[in-house]
Motif scaffolding. Structure first.
Motif, short mmCIF file in Angstrom:
data_model
loop_
_atom_site.label_atom_id
_atom_site.label_comp_id
_atom_site.label_asym_id
_atom_site.label_seq_id
_atom_site.Cartn_x
_atom_site.Cartn_y
_atom_site.Cartn_z
N LYS A 33 0.82 -1.22 0.00
CA LYS A 33 0.00 0.00 0.00
C LYS A 33 0.84 1.26 0.00
CE LYS A 33 -3.55 -2.41 2.71
NZ LYS A 33 -4.26 -2.45 4.01
N THR A 34 2.12 1.15 0.37
CA THR A 34 2.98 2.34 0.44
C THR A 34 3.61 2.58 -0.92
OG1 THR A 34 4.79 0.96 1.31
CG2 THR A 34 3.42 2.12 2.91
N ILE A 35 2.79 2.97 -1.86
CA ILE A 35 3.23 3.10 -3.25
C ILE A 35 4.22 4.24 -3.43
CG2 ILE A 35 1.18 2.00 -4.22
CD1 ILE A 35 0.02 4.78 -4.68
N SER A 36 4.17 5.24 -2.56
CA SER A 36 5.04 6.41 -2.75
C SER A 36 6.51 6.07 -2.56
CB SER A 36 4.64 7.54 -1.80
OG SER A 36 4.77 7.12 -0.45
N LEU A 37 6.81 4.99 -1.83
CA LEU A 37 8.21 4.62 -1.62
C LEU A 37 8.78 3.75 -2.74
CD1 LEU A 37 8.65 3.88 2.21
CD2 LEU A 37 9.27 5.90 0.89
N ASP A 38 7.90 3.16 -3.54
CA ASP A 38 8.33 2.31 -4.67
C ASP A 38 9.34 1.25 -4.20
OD1 ASP A 38 8.61 1.19 -7.13
OD2 ASP A 38 9.42 2.98 -8.12
N HIS A 77 18.18 2.77 2.24
CA HIS A 77 18.55 2.24 0.92
C HIS A 77 18.05 3.16 -0.19
CE1 HIS A 77 19.18 -0.75 -2.28
NE2 HIS A 77 17.91 -0.56 -2.64
N SER A 78 16.77 3.53 -0.13
CA SER A 78 16.19 4.32 -1.21
C SER A 78 16.75 5.73 -1.26
CB SER A 78 14.67 4.35 -1.09
OG SER A 78 14.27 5.02 0.09
N LEU A 79 17.23 6.24 -0.12
CA LEU A 79 17.80 7.58 -0.08
C LEU A 79 19.30 7.58 -0.37
CD1 LEU A 79 15.91 8.92 3.07
CD2 LEU A 79 15.51 9.59 0.69
N ASN A 80 19.83 6.39 -0.72
CA ASN A 80 21.24 6.25 -1.10
C ASN A 80 22.21 6.70 -0.01
OD1 ASN A 80 20.75 5.30 -3.83
ND2 ASN A 80 20.11 7.39 -4.33
N ILE A 137 22.96 11.59 12.38
CA ILE A 137 21.64 12.02 12.85
C ILE A 137 20.80 12.51 11.68
CG2 ILE A 137 20.45 13.81 14.18
CD1 ILE A 137 22.54 13.49 16.35
N GLU A 138 21.42 13.20 10.75
CA GLU A 138 20.69 13.72 9.58
C GLU A 138 20.12 12.58 8.74
OE1 GLU A 138 23.22 16.70 11.25
OE2 GLU A 138 23.76 14.70 10.50
N GLU A 139 20.89 11.51 8.55
CA GLU A 139 20.40 10.36 7.79
C GLU A 139 19.26 9.66 8.53
OE1 GLU A 139 24.44 9.03 5.34
OE2 GLU A 139 23.90 8.01 7.21
N GLU A 140 19.38 9.54 9.84
CA GLU A 140 18.33 8.89 10.63
C GLU A 140 17.05 9.71 10.61
OE1 GLU A 140 18.44 5.91 11.73
OE2 GLU A 140 20.54 5.60 11.25
N GLU A 141 17.18 11.03 10.69
CA GLU A 141 15.99 11.89 10.62
C GLU A 141 15.33 11.77 9.25
OE1 GLU A 141 17.60 15.71 11.59
OE2 GLU A 141 17.16 15.50 13.74
N ALA A 142 16.14 11.71 8.20
CA ALA A 142 15.59 11.57 6.85
C ALA A 142 14.86 10.25 6.68
CB ALA A 142 16.72 11.69 5.82
N ALA A 143 15.41 9.17 7.25
CA ALA A 143 14.76 7.85 7.16
C ALA A 143 13.44 7.85 7.94
CB ALA A 143 15.70 6.77 7.69
#
Length: 325
Positions: free
Chosen positions: A19-24, A192-195, A204-210
């Motif tokens: 159902k989470t189509i936005s993440l592909d 993974h998807s955010l490379n 911390i920035e990567e964890e916040e983005a995830a």
């Protein structure tokens, strides 16, 4: 030895991903993520990790997935048990609050309805004795503590299979858990998807983005009651982190657990009038778990009480991270 009963819900989690189509997610798999979730601690624990995404050190085949998500089945069972406690405690307080505000006529009609023997009235009758409900919660918390520290015995694993996962209340708990676990796994997928660079420790920035990527996928791709359950599941997942590590201390990689909890609560708090009450019960459950007798008690509305809990927990985290400073 048996596997944790919560593993029965893995297919339901997979259906949520669809159902989470936005993440592909399909594209993420084409880009090298293993479509299989790798569970550890499946046969009794103890909890060794929560979840992490890992690069495979050696690829035998060039078409082999280069990366996979590892998650603790012991943590998964713990998360389900936390969801169970929260829903039952909230329902118990809610029904007794309603009774206190009933007229005599309303109360008599309520008792007549309880005489009708069905699954709903059976559950409501069980909720009338708050001491029994809270005692059952304390027993579950004891099992969570054991699960965090050592492998369960065969007998202790058998006891987990006595938990209700099939009645109406069991299905509600399952749904809450499925969305809580979906958030945890989508957080890892987002690395993974955010490379993100897997050749160094996370930031911390990567964890916040995830966190944001996983949260907004569930928020935007679901609607109605399903989205409400998903948002509460996210809050349960975030609060579960302070069960795994009750110290509230900074790990140097993730945002402080308390900051993550209150950040996302502020986003969702107006989505449902239920959220403040359920969050209060999450923190009351944690207070029992860590033997914290100073947690602010229910006084006034749930919103007012939660504001006091928030201030208390922020100060507690501040003290935990400034020892010896």
């Amino acid at each position: 030895m048996k596997y944790f009963p919560v593993c029965r819900l893995n297919e339901a989690i997979s259906r949520t991903f669809e159902k989470t189509i936005s993440l592909d997610i399909a594209q993420g798999i084409r880009d090298g993520l293993d479509s299989m979730i790798h569970f550890v601690d499946e046969q009794g624990g103890p909890l060794s990790t929560i979840a992490e995404i890992i690069d495979k050190p050696i690829l035998i085949d060039k078409d082999e997935p280069k990366r996979y998500v590892k998650i603790s089945a012991a943590y998964s069972q713990m998360l389900w048990m936390i969801c169970s406690i929260v829903i039952r405690n909230h329902d118990c307080v809610a029904i007794n609050y309603e009774i206190e505000h009933m007229s005599i006529e309303e109360y008599n009609n309520f008792l007549k309805e309880l005489d009708i023997d069905n699954a709903i009235t059976k559950y409501e009758r069980a909720l009338l004795d708050q001491k029994v409900v809270f005692s059952e919660s304390a027993d579950i918390l004891n099992k969570i503590e054991i699960l965090s520290n050592r492998k369960l015995s065969d007998e202790e694993m058998e006891q987990l299979y006595t938990y209700d996962m099939t009645s109406d209340i069991g299905v509600r708990i399952n749904s809450l858990y499925v969305y809580a676990m979906s958030f945890i796994l989508l957080h890892e997928f987002s690395h993974h998807s955010l490379n993100h660079d897997f050749n160094h420790y996370g930031t911390i920035e990567e964890e916040e983005a995830a966190d944001h990527n996983a949260f907004w996928a569930l928020y935007s791709d679901l609607e109605g009651n399903e989205r409400e359950t998903a948002l509460l599941g996210i809050l349960c997942a975030l609060v579960s982190l302070i069960f795994v590590d009750p110290s509230l201390e900074d790990d140097g990689i993730h945002p402080l657990p308390i900051e993550r909890i209150f950040y996302f609560y502020n986003i969702v708090k107006d989505e449902s009038p239920k959220f403040a009450g359920l969050m209060c019960h999450l923190f009351y459950t944690w207070a029992v778990y860590v033997h914290d007798a100073n947690m602010p008690q229910l006084d006034g509305s749930y919103d007012e009480t939660f504001d006091k809990i928030k201030a208390y927990m922020i100060e507690k985290a501040h003290q935990a991270n400034n020892r010896g400073a």
